[in-house]
Write a protein that holds these residues in place. Structure first.
Motif, PDB file in Angstrom:
ATOM      1  N   ILE A   7      -3.808  41.943 -60.532  1.00 13.54           N
ATOM      2  CA  ILE A   7      -2.454  41.472 -60.233  1.00 13.54           C
ATOM      3  C   ILE A   7      -2.297  41.249 -58.735  1.00 13.54           C
ATOM      4  O   ILE A   7      -1.817  40.211 -58.284  1.00 13.54           O
ATOM      5  N   ARG A   8      -2.737  42.229 -57.949  1.00 15.12           N
ATOM      6  CA  ARG A   8      -2.599  42.148 -56.498  1.00 15.12           C
ATOM      7  C   ARG A   8      -3.438  41.007 -55.919  1.00 15.12           C
ATOM      8  O   ARG A   8      -2.995  40.286 -55.021  1.00 15.12           O
ATOM      9  N   SER A   9      -4.628  40.835 -56.462  1.00 19.51           N
ATOM     10  CA  SER A   9      -5.510  39.774 -55.989  1.00 19.51           C
ATOM     11  C   SER A   9      -4.893  38.395 -56.238  1.00 19.51           C
ATOM     12  O   SER A   9      -4.889  37.536 -55.350  1.00 19.51           O
ATOM     13  N   ASP A  12      -1.900  37.938 -53.919  1.00 16.84           N
ATOM     14  CA  ASP A  12      -2.301  37.665 -52.535  1.00 16.84           C
ATOM     15  C   ASP A  12      -2.752  36.216 -52.360  1.00 16.84           C
ATOM     16  O   ASP A  12      -2.475  35.591 -51.326  1.00 16.84           O
ATOM     17  N   LEU A  13      -3.464  35.681 -53.363  1.00 11.82           N
ATOM     18  CA  LEU A  13      -3.883  34.272 -53.295  1.00 11.82           C
ATOM     19  C   LEU A  13      -2.662  33.360 -53.279  1.00 11.82           C
ATOM     20  O   LEU A  13      -2.581  32.425 -52.460  1.00 11.82           O
ATOM     21  N   VAL A 109      -0.548  25.550 -54.611  1.00 14.00           N
ATOM     22  CA  VAL A 109       0.444  26.635 -54.671  1.00 14.00           C
ATOM     23  C   VAL A 109       0.970  26.783 -56.099  1.00 14.00           C
ATOM     24  O   VAL A 109       1.039  27.893 -56.644  1.00 14.00           O
ATOM     25  N   ASN A 110       1.317  25.667 -56.719  1.00 12.28           N
ATOM     26  CA  ASN A 110       1.859  25.725 -58.086  1.00 12.28           C
ATOM     27  C   ASN A 110       0.826  26.221 -59.083  1.00 12.28           C
ATOM     28  O   ASN A 110       1.169  26.938 -60.040  1.00 12.28           O
ATOM     29  N   VAL A 137       2.884  45.261 -56.698  1.00 10.00           N
ATOM     30  CA  VAL A 137       3.691  44.570 -55.683  1.00 10.00           C
ATOM     31  C   VAL A 137       5.106  45.136 -55.730  1.00 10.00           C
ATOM     32  O   VAL A 137       5.966  44.620 -56.451  1.00 10.00           O
ATOM     33  N   PRO A 138       5.385  46.206 -55.007  1.00  8.38           N
ATOM     34  CA  PRO A 138       6.702  46.841 -55.059  1.00  8.38           C
ATOM     35  C   PRO A 138       7.838  45.867 -54.708  1.00  8.38           C
ATOM     36  O   PRO A 138       7.699  45.030 -53.818  1.00  8.38           O
TER      37      PRO A 138
END
Length: 291
Positions: A7-9, A12-13, A109-110, A137-138
């Motif tokens: 999820i974080r990866s 971040d992208l 981005v999309n 991702v708080p």
């Protein structure tokens, strides 16, 4: 199983590509920047449906800054609703840009936004999904992060703004509807002091649905909040509309494109296309699908 690292990866992208787009847009020349500021909605007022919405038009450098900032407005803010999302209607008209490079960046981005959404929705259970996202991702508002950035690189006849009334629809079988009602019978309804009256109301709703044929198709057609949209027109037949939840980017248009503004919203007293719905269950907006 989707992990916190995945999820974080993916987040971040998405964030990195969004920041690159903002940097590139910041370097572009523009002929028009307009941002239509809407009132903030507090946690206290999030259940109220607005009868009117005042739009504050901002132009020039201040609008340009607000437009760029809007692409990263995806976190909860103290005192403001995270259930009724902040919308950022606006228009940025770019000139003399490397058109293909900008088109490619917006598409990147999309694509990253869609991949992030797919990653989150791969978690089936709602509670598990909420916990996984907010551990990774708080304070993220996922629906805000998912929002697509809309743009146009051809030169249309006009780009205008308006307000749209939408409905959230969901098709159900008779069995699914009865299961939904069975669950709601066990809820405590804060609007009804007497729980027995609440259960009696739901029982009546269950009888109404149970009396239908087994193959009857049902639909929940729930009205949602009014929202700003962008209408792009080439000809009377060739036109489309998209959400104005984020600013619209118009890339290298001809100088004679007609550009509109977002007006204040006033709830109409009536609408010529409005029809009266005969709901099976009023509180759920549950209706039979016409054959």
């Amino acid at each position: 199983m989707v992990t916190k690292v995945q999820i974080r990866s993916q987040f971040d992208l998405m964030s990195e590509l969004t920041l690159r787009l903002i940097e590139e847009l910041n370097l572009c020349e523009y002929t028009k920047a307009e941002y239509y500021q809407l009132p903030d909605i507090s946690t206290v007022d999030e259940d109220k449906v607005a009868e009117s919405i005042k739009v504050t038009k901002i132009s020039g450098e201040l609008a340009h800054k607000a437009i760029l900032n809007s692409f990263t407005d995806i976190y909860k803010k103290q005192g403001l609703s995270s259930r009724v999302l902040k919308r950022h209607p606006g228009l940025l008209v770019i000139k003399n840009a490397d058109k293909q490079a900008l088109i490619n960046r917006i598409a990147q981005v999309n694509k990253a936004k869609a991949a992030f959404k797919e990653c989150i929705l791969a978690i089936d259970n709602n509670d598990a999904r909420f916990e996984a996202v907010h551990n990774a991702v708080p304070n993220l508002i996922t629906l805000a992060a998912y929002r697509k950035i809309h743009s146009e690189h051809e030169s249309p006849f006009s780009v205008r703004f308006t307000w749209m009334h939408k409905h959230a629809t969901k098709t159900l079988t008779k069995k699914m509807a009865l299961e939904m009602l069975q669950k709601s019978a066990s809820y405590r309804n804060p609007r009804m002091i007497d729980q027995q009256k609440w259960q009696a109301l739901v029982a009546q709703e269950q009888l109404r649905v149970a009396s239908l044929g087994e193959k009857e198709k049902l639909r929940i057609r729930r009205p949602t909040r009014v929202s700003p949209q962008v209408n792009v027109r080439y000809t009377a037949q060739n036109r489309y509309h998209v959400s104005a939840a984020l600013p619209f980017i118009l890339i290298n248009p001809e100088p004679d494109v007609k550009l509109g503004v977002l007006p204040n919203y006033e709830k109409p007293l009536s609408h010529p296309r409005k029809r009266d719905y005969d709901f099976l269950v009023d509180r759920l907006y549950l209706e039979q699908v016409e054959k």
